[in-house]
Design a protein around this motif. Sequence first.
Motif, PDB file in Angstrom:
ATOM      1  N   LEU A  93       0.836  -1.192   0.000  1.00  0.00           N
ATOM      2  CA  LEU A  93       0.000   0.000   0.000  1.00  0.00           C
ATOM      3  C   LEU A  93       0.878   1.251   0.000  1.00  0.00           C
ATOM      4  CD1 LEU A  93      -2.967   1.013   0.291  1.00  0.00           C
ATOM      5  CD2 LEU A  93      -2.598   0.991   2.755  1.00  0.00           C
ATOM      6  N   VAL A  94       0.592   2.155  -0.958  1.00  0.00           N
ATOM      7  CA  VAL A  94       1.321   3.423  -1.038  1.00  0.00           C
ATOM      8  C   VAL A  94       0.343   4.568  -1.257  1.00  0.00           C
ATOM      9  CG1 VAL A  94       3.459   2.399  -1.931  1.00  0.00           C
ATOM     10  CG2 VAL A  94       1.741   3.255  -3.540  1.00  0.00           C
ATOM     11  N   ASP A  95       0.811   5.781  -0.962  1.00  0.00           N
ATOM     12  CA  ASP A  95       0.022   6.987  -1.181  1.00  0.00           C
ATOM     13  C   ASP A  95       0.827   8.001  -1.978  1.00  0.00           C
ATOM     14  OD1 ASP A  95      -2.237   6.157   0.245  1.00  0.00           O
ATOM     15  OD2 ASP A  95      -1.487   6.963   2.136  1.00  0.00           O
ATOM     16  N   PHE A  96       0.116   8.755  -2.804  1.00  0.00           N
ATOM     17  CA  PHE A  96       0.682   9.843  -3.579  1.00  0.00           C
ATOM     18  C   PHE A  96       0.082  11.143  -3.045  1.00  0.00           C
ATOM     19  CE2 PHE A  96       0.445   6.132  -6.309  1.00  0.00           C
ATOM     20  CZ  PHE A  96       1.614   6.144  -7.051  1.00  0.00           C
ATOM     21  N   PRO A  97       0.858  12.011  -2.436  1.00  0.00           N
ATOM     22  CA  PRO A  97       0.304  13.270  -1.946  1.00  0.00           C
ATOM     23  C   PRO A  97      -0.250  14.121  -3.099  1.00  0.00           C
ATOM     24  CG  PRO A  97       2.483  12.879  -1.021  1.00  0.00           C
ATOM     25  CD  PRO A  97       2.276  11.864  -2.100  1.00  0.00           C
ATOM     26  N   THR A  98      -1.364  14.769  -2.848  1.00  0.00           N
ATOM     27  CA  THR A  98      -1.967  15.691  -3.808  1.00  0.00           C
ATOM     28  C   THR A  98      -2.719  16.751  -3.022  1.00  0.00           C
ATOM     29  OG1 THR A  98      -3.215  15.811  -5.895  1.00  0.00           O
ATOM     30  CG2 THR A  98      -4.165  14.447  -4.130  1.00  0.00           C
ATOM     31  N   LYS A  99      -3.284  17.706  -3.714  1.00  0.00           N
ATOM     32  CA  LYS A  99      -4.123  18.716  -3.064  1.00  0.00           C
ATOM     33  C   LYS A  99      -5.533  18.603  -3.633  1.00  0.00           C
ATOM     34  CE  LYS A  99      -1.034  21.749  -1.009  1.00  0.00           C
ATOM     35  NZ  LYS A  99      -0.863  23.088  -0.524  1.00  0.00           N
ATOM     36  N   TYR A 100      -6.499  18.700  -2.730  1.00  0.00           N
ATOM     37  CA  TYR A 100      -7.908  18.654  -3.106  1.00  0.00           C
ATOM     38  C   TYR A 100      -8.608  19.785  -2.371  1.00  0.00           C
ATOM     39  CZ  TYR A 100     -12.753  16.966  -3.133  1.00  0.00           C
ATOM     40  OH  TYR A 100     -14.114  16.857  -3.264  1.00  0.00           O
ATOM     41  N   GLU A 103      -6.521  21.505   0.265  1.00  0.00           N
ATOM     42  CA  GLU A 103      -6.019  20.719   1.393  1.00  0.00           C
ATOM     43  C   GLU A 103      -5.171  19.556   0.893  1.00  0.00           C
ATOM     44  OE1 GLU A 103      -6.591  21.370   4.702  1.00  0.00           O
ATOM     45  OE2 GLU A 103      -7.642  23.189   4.056  1.00  0.00           O
ATOM     46  N   GLU A 104      -4.133  19.201   1.657  1.00  0.00           N
ATOM     47  CA  GLU A 104      -3.334  18.040   1.294  1.00  0.00           C
ATOM     48  C   GLU A 104      -4.126  16.769   1.595  1.00  0.00           C
ATOM     49  OE1 GLU A 104       0.927  15.849   2.219  1.00  0.00           O
ATOM     50  OE2 GLU A 104       0.687  17.953   2.774  1.00  0.00           O
ATOM     51  N   VAL A 105      -4.211  15.900   0.594  1.00  0.00           N
ATOM     52  CA  VAL A 105      -4.844  14.589   0.715  1.00  0.00           C
ATOM     53  C   VAL A 105      -3.940  13.581   0.017  1.00  0.00           C
ATOM     54  CG1 VAL A 105      -7.186  15.541   0.844  1.00  0.00           C
ATOM     55  CG2 VAL A 105      -6.262  14.834  -1.378  1.00  0.00           C
ATOM     56  N   LEU A 106      -4.354  12.338   0.001  1.00  0.00           N
ATOM     57  CA  LEU A 106      -3.514  11.279  -0.561  1.00  0.00           C
ATOM     58  C   LEU A 106      -4.274  10.441  -1.566  1.00  0.00           C
ATOM     59  CD1 LEU A 106      -2.049  10.281   2.895  1.00  0.00           C
ATOM     60  CD2 LEU A 106      -0.815  11.503   1.093  1.00  0.00           C
ATOM     61  N   TYR A 118      -8.621   5.636  -5.807  1.00  0.00           N
ATOM     62  CA  TYR A 118      -9.127   6.071  -4.495  1.00  0.00           C
ATOM     63  C   TYR A 118      -8.265   7.194  -3.933  1.00  0.00           C
ATOM     64  CZ  TYR A 118     -11.668   1.665  -4.635  1.00  0.00           C
ATOM     65  OH  TYR A 118     -12.497   0.635  -5.002  1.00  0.00           O
ATOM     66  N   TRP A 119      -8.838   7.911  -2.991  1.00  0.00           N
ATOM     67  CA  TRP A 119      -8.109   8.935  -2.268  1.00  0.00           C
ATOM     68  C   TRP A 119      -8.648   8.970  -0.842  1.00  0.00           C
ATOM     69  CZ3 TRP A 119     -10.219  13.423  -0.083  1.00  0.00           C
ATOM     70  CH2 TRP A 119     -11.567  13.647  -0.369  1.00  0.00           C
ATOM     71  N   HIS A 120      -7.889   9.608   0.054  1.00  0.00           N
ATOM     72  CA  HIS A 120      -8.359   9.800   1.434  1.00  0.00           C
ATOM     73  C   HIS A 120      -7.616  10.973   2.053  1.00  0.00           C
ATOM     74  CE1 HIS A 120      -4.711   7.897   3.086  1.00  0.00           C
ATOM     75  NE2 HIS A 120      -4.848   7.000   2.131  1.00  0.00           N
ATOM     76  N   GLY A 121      -8.209  11.503   3.120  1.00  0.00           N
ATOM     77  CA  GLY A 121      -7.572  12.586   3.857  1.00  0.00           C
ATOM     78  C   GLY A 121      -6.379  12.076   4.641  1.00  0.00           C
ATOM     79  N   LEU A 122      -5.585  12.991   5.147  1.00  0.00           N
ATOM     80  CA  LEU A 122      -4.370  12.622   5.878  1.00  0.00           C
ATOM     81  C   LEU A 122      -4.667  11.825   7.137  1.00  0.00           C
ATOM     82  CD1 LEU A 122      -2.243  15.899   5.623  1.00  0.00           C
ATOM     83  CD2 LEU A 122      -2.137  13.852   4.185  1.00  0.00           C
ATOM     84  N   GLU A 123      -5.756  12.122   7.801  1.00  0.00           N
ATOM     85  CA  GLU A 123      -6.075  11.460   9.064  1.00  0.00           C
ATOM     86  C   GLU A 123      -6.976  10.237   8.888  1.00  0.00           C
ATOM     87  OE1 GLU A 123      -4.475  12.442  11.797  1.00  0.00           O
ATOM     88  OE2 GLU A 123      -3.565  13.996  10.545  1.00  0.00           O
ATOM     89  N   ASP A 138     -12.080  17.413 -10.695  1.00  0.00           N
ATOM     90  CA  ASP A 138     -12.193  18.844 -10.979  1.00  0.00           C
ATOM     91  C   ASP A 138     -11.475  19.720  -9.963  1.00  0.00           C
ATOM     92  OD1 ASP A 138     -13.727  18.267 -13.199  1.00  0.00           O
ATOM     93  OD2 ASP A 138     -15.645  18.669 -12.197  1.00  0.00           O
ATOM     94  N   HIS A 139     -11.208  19.201  -8.764  1.00  0.00           N
ATOM     95  CA  HIS A 139     -10.688  20.050  -7.697  1.00  0.00           C
ATOM     96  C   HIS A 139      -9.396  19.562  -7.038  1.00  0.00           C
ATOM     97  CE1 HIS A 139     -14.970  21.182  -7.956  1.00  0.00           C
ATOM     98  NE2 HIS A 139     -14.441  22.388  -7.851  1.00  0.00           N
ATOM     99  N   HIS A 140      -8.672  18.693  -7.700  1.00  0.00           N
ATOM    100  CA  HIS A 140      -7.378  18.308  -7.141  1.00  0.00           C
ATOM    101  C   HIS A 140      -6.278  18.867  -8.030  1.00  0.00           C
ATOM    102  CE1 HIS A 140      -6.488  15.275 -10.164  1.00  0.00           C
ATOM    103  NE2 HIS A 140      -5.312  15.106  -9.591  1.00  0.00           N
ATOM    104  N   GLN A 141      -5.091  18.961  -7.429  1.00  0.00           N
ATOM    105  CA  GLN A 141      -3.973  19.498  -8.204  1.00  0.00           C
ATOM    106  C   GLN A 141      -2.651  18.924  -7.700  1.00  0.00           C
ATOM    107  OE1 GLN A 141      -5.080  23.407  -6.755  1.00  0.00           O
ATOM    108  NE2 GLN A 141      -2.960  23.714  -6.073  1.00  0.00           N
TER     109      GLN A 141
END
Length: 146
Positions: A93-100, A103-106, A118-123, A138-141
């Motif tokens: 399992l790995v995560d790629f940091p992004t912004k949504y 806010e920073e999410v993964l 899939y994506w999820h918040g940091l917590e 539409d809202h991640h970068q």
Amino acid sequence: MARYFTLEQAQSLVPEVRRMLTEAVEARAELEESQQEIAESMKRAHQMGGVELDTERLVMLRKRVGELGGRLKDILQQFEELGVQVKDLNVGLVDFPTKYRGEEVLICYQLNETGVGYWHGLEEGFRGRKRIDRDFLDHHQGDPVH
């Protein structure tokens, strides 16, 4: 400074990440098995006064543990250099940091998946995974240049 991935950047890394994860998961499993065998051999030898200690096998296992540990360290360094966060080598399992929405999410990827979906918040972690939907698209970068 953290690297932020677009979905496309994360997806393009999946083949390389899959290869690295497969190697890391297998190395970790073999490392654990070798360490367990060493521990069991030492316990057995201690209980029997050293009578049945296979020193050649122990030397080989200790050498293999060192090799596997070094290989795992190298792979984890490669992930760090890519900016990909390793979360669990038991399941790959790995995560790629992004912004949504600022806010920073993964963006989340697991070894058995065909791509990132899939994506999820940091917590939130793995249990908080959400499907990537139109709103997320539409809202991640990611970083502007990579």
